[in-house]
Design an enzyme around this catalytic site. Structure first.
Site, PDB file in Angstrom:
ATOM      1  N   HIS A  62       3.983   1.346   2.415  1.00 13.33           N
ATOM      2  CA  HIS A  62       3.008   2.286   2.280  1.00 13.33           C
ATOM      3  C   HIS A  62       3.826   3.530   1.911  1.00 13.33           C
ATOM      4  O   HIS A  62       3.453   4.333   0.834  1.00 13.33           O
ATOM      5  CB  HIS A  62       1.907   2.482   2.936  1.00 13.33           C
ATOM      6  CG  HIS A  62       0.992   1.199   3.075  1.00 13.33           C
ATOM      7  ND1 HIS A  62       0.808   0.854   4.135  1.00 13.33           N
ATOM      8  CD2 HIS A  62       0.164   0.940   2.198  1.00 13.33           C
ATOM      9  CE1 HIS A  62      -0.169  -0.362   4.138  1.00 13.33           C
ATOM     10  NE2 HIS A  62      -0.469  -0.190   2.932  1.00 13.33           N
ATOM     11  N   LYS A  68     -13.574  -6.423   5.319  1.00 11.56           N
ATOM     12  CA  LYS A  68     -12.318  -6.954   5.580  1.00 11.56           C
ATOM     13  C   LYS A  68     -11.857  -6.900   7.315  1.00 11.56           C
ATOM     14  O   LYS A  68     -10.921  -7.310   7.427  1.00 11.56           O
ATOM     15  CB  LYS A  68     -11.335  -5.735   5.087  1.00 11.56           C
ATOM     16  CG  LYS A  68     -11.190  -6.030   3.526  1.00 11.56           C
ATOM     17  CD  LYS A  68      -9.726  -5.843   2.937  1.00 11.56           C
ATOM     18  CE  LYS A  68      -9.414  -6.297   1.653  1.00 11.56           C
ATOM     19  NZ  LYS A  68      -8.182  -5.864   1.147  1.00 11.56           N
ATOM     20  N   SER A 113       0.692  -5.247   5.677  1.00 13.74           N
ATOM     21  CA  SER A 113       0.041  -4.785   6.958  1.00 13.74           C
ATOM     22  C   SER A 113      -0.337  -6.177   7.782  1.00 13.74           C
ATOM     23  O   SER A 113      -0.235  -6.447   9.066  1.00 13.74           O
ATOM     24  CB  SER A 113      -1.168  -4.003   6.853  1.00 13.74           C
ATOM     25  OG  SER A 113      -0.802  -2.694   6.064  1.00 13.74           O
ATOM     26  N   ARG A 142       4.585  -6.113  -5.010  1.00  9.91           N
ATOM     27  CA  ARG A 142       5.593  -6.482  -4.273  1.00  9.91           C
ATOM     28  C   ARG A 142       6.273  -7.893  -4.740  1.00  9.91           C
ATOM     29  O   ARG A 142       7.481  -8.230  -4.797  1.00  9.91           O
ATOM     30  CB  ARG A 142       5.066  -6.936  -2.642  1.00  9.91           C
ATOM     31  CG  ARG A 142       4.808  -5.644  -1.830  1.00  9.91           C
ATOM     32  CD  ARG A 142       4.248  -5.796  -0.701  1.00  9.91           C
ATOM     33  NE  ARG A 142       2.747  -6.038  -1.124  1.00  9.91           N
ATOM     34  CZ  ARG A 142       1.528  -6.287  -0.359  1.00  9.91           C
ATOM     35  NH1 ARG A 142       1.867  -6.013   0.980  1.00  9.91           N
ATOM     36  NH2 ARG A 142       0.380  -6.333  -0.790  1.00  9.91           N
TER      37      ARG A 142
HETATM   38  P1  ADP Z   1      -5.432  -3.430   0.099  1.00  9.06           P
HETATM   39  O1  ADP Z   1      -6.358  -4.253   0.904  1.00  9.06           O
HETATM   40  O2  ADP Z   1      -6.093  -2.724  -0.936  1.00  9.06           O
HETATM   41  O3  ADP Z   1      -4.403  -4.355  -0.349  1.00  9.06           O
HETATM   42  P2  ADP Z   1      -3.207  -2.573   1.446  1.00  9.06           P
HETATM   43  O4  ADP Z   1      -3.196  -1.420   2.526  1.00  9.06           O
HETATM   44  O5  ADP Z   1      -2.763  -3.805   1.884  1.00  9.06           O
HETATM   45  O6  ADP Z   1      -4.716  -2.478   0.923  1.00  9.06           O
HETATM   46  O7  ADP Z   1      -2.267  -2.102   0.091  1.00  9.06           O
HETATM   47  C1  ADP Z   1      -2.735  -0.890  -0.466  1.00  9.06           C
HETATM   48  C2  ADP Z   1      -1.640  -0.847  -1.756  1.00  9.06           C
HETATM   49  O8  ADP Z   1      -0.295  -0.695  -0.932  1.00  9.06           O
HETATM   50  C3  ADP Z   1      -1.549  -2.236  -2.438  1.00  9.06           C
HETATM   51  O9  ADP Z   1      -1.232  -1.953  -3.796  1.00  9.06           O
HETATM   52  C4  ADP Z   1      -0.366  -2.678  -1.911  1.00  9.06           C
HETATM   53  O10 ADP Z   1       0.285  -3.606  -3.016  1.00  9.06           O
HETATM   54  C5  ADP Z   1       0.385  -1.754  -1.427  1.00  9.06           C
HETATM   55  N1  ADP Z   1       1.418  -2.303  -0.681  1.00  9.06           N
HETATM   56  C6  ADP Z   1       1.109  -2.482   0.518  1.00  9.06           C
HETATM   57  N2  ADP Z   1       2.325  -2.813   1.173  1.00  9.06           N
HETATM   58  C7  ADP Z   1       3.454  -2.488   0.604  1.00  9.06           C
HETATM   59  C8  ADP Z   1       4.759  -2.807   0.509  1.00  9.06           C
HETATM   60  N3  ADP Z   1       5.368  -3.318   1.604  1.00  9.06           N
HETATM   61  N4  ADP Z   1       5.522  -2.375  -0.805  1.00  9.06           N
HETATM   62  C9  ADP Z   1       4.982  -1.925  -1.886  1.00  9.06           C
HETATM   63  N5  ADP Z   1       3.519  -1.937  -1.891  1.00  9.06           N
HETATM   64  C10 ADP Z   1       2.840  -2.210  -0.937  1.00  9.06           C
END
Ligand code: ADP
Length: 160
Positions: free
Chosen positions: A17, A41, A128, A90
């Site tokens: 992030h 969630k 995450s 990703r």
């Molecule tokens: P959501 O539940 O909306 O997917 P996340 O917190 O898991 O929430 O992810 C938020 C955004 O950040 C998403 O677009 C996800 O693809 C991106 N994201 C999460 N981890 C990574 C990472 N390691 N590299 C790039 N983008 C990421």
């Protein structure tokens, strides 16, 4: 002034992030990090815990705002005059869902473009949920999350 919204669960915030936030700041004047309040969630961390972890690990400069957000992202984008929504890509597995969301958001908020950013390669397999799975068994996550988040995860799973 170009404003982008970076929405997500941030449960918890990871170096992936943070990588995207850094890249977003190179493209936009302001970033609004919108932490989704979505009880469906069943997040590990409460809204306030997630907010605190994001705030503590993002530059306090006036270019970043962190908020809890409930409701439709398209509405938030319109209210805040955002020209872009940032999402991360990703792997191909992210694509289908993200594509569907981006097109629907364009329908709902035509003046807001979804922009996909790719993280540094070493974070492409980071999520995450994977971090939580490792932390649950006290595995080593030091390279993947900020120190404060590592500590919070240890506390949550009873290792501190
Ligand atoms: P959501 O539940 O909306 O997917 P996340 O917190 O898991 O929430 O992810 C938020 C955004 O950040 C998403 O677009 C996800 O693809 C991106 N994201 C999460 N981890 C990574 C990472 N390691 N590299 C790039 N983008 C990421």
């Amino acid at each position: 002034m170009k404003i982008a919204i970076y929405p997500g669960s941030f449960d918890p915030i990871t170096n992936g992030h943070l990588d995207l936030i850094h890249r977003g700041l190179l493209l936009f004047d302001r970033l609004i990090i919108a932490i989704a309040d979505n009880p469906d969630k069943k997040p590990l961390f409460s809204n306030n815990e997630r907010l605190e972890m994001v705030k503590a690990n993002t530059d306090a400069s006036n270019r970043i705002e962190v908020m809890i957000f409930e409701g439709l992202l398209a509405n938030l984008a319109e209210e805040r005059n955002a020209c872009a929504i940032i999402r991360g890509l990703r792997a191909v597995s992210d694509f289908e869902f993200e594509f569907q969301m981006a097109l629907m958001n364009r329908r709902l908020a035509p003046q807001t473009e979804t922009v996909f950013l790719m993280p540094f390669e070493k974070y492409t397999y980071l999520s995450s949920s994977l971090i939580k799975d490792i932390a649950r068994f006290n595995g080593d996550i030091a390279n993947f999350v900020p120190e404060m988040v590592e500590r919070k995860l240890k506390e949550k799973f009873g290792f501190l």
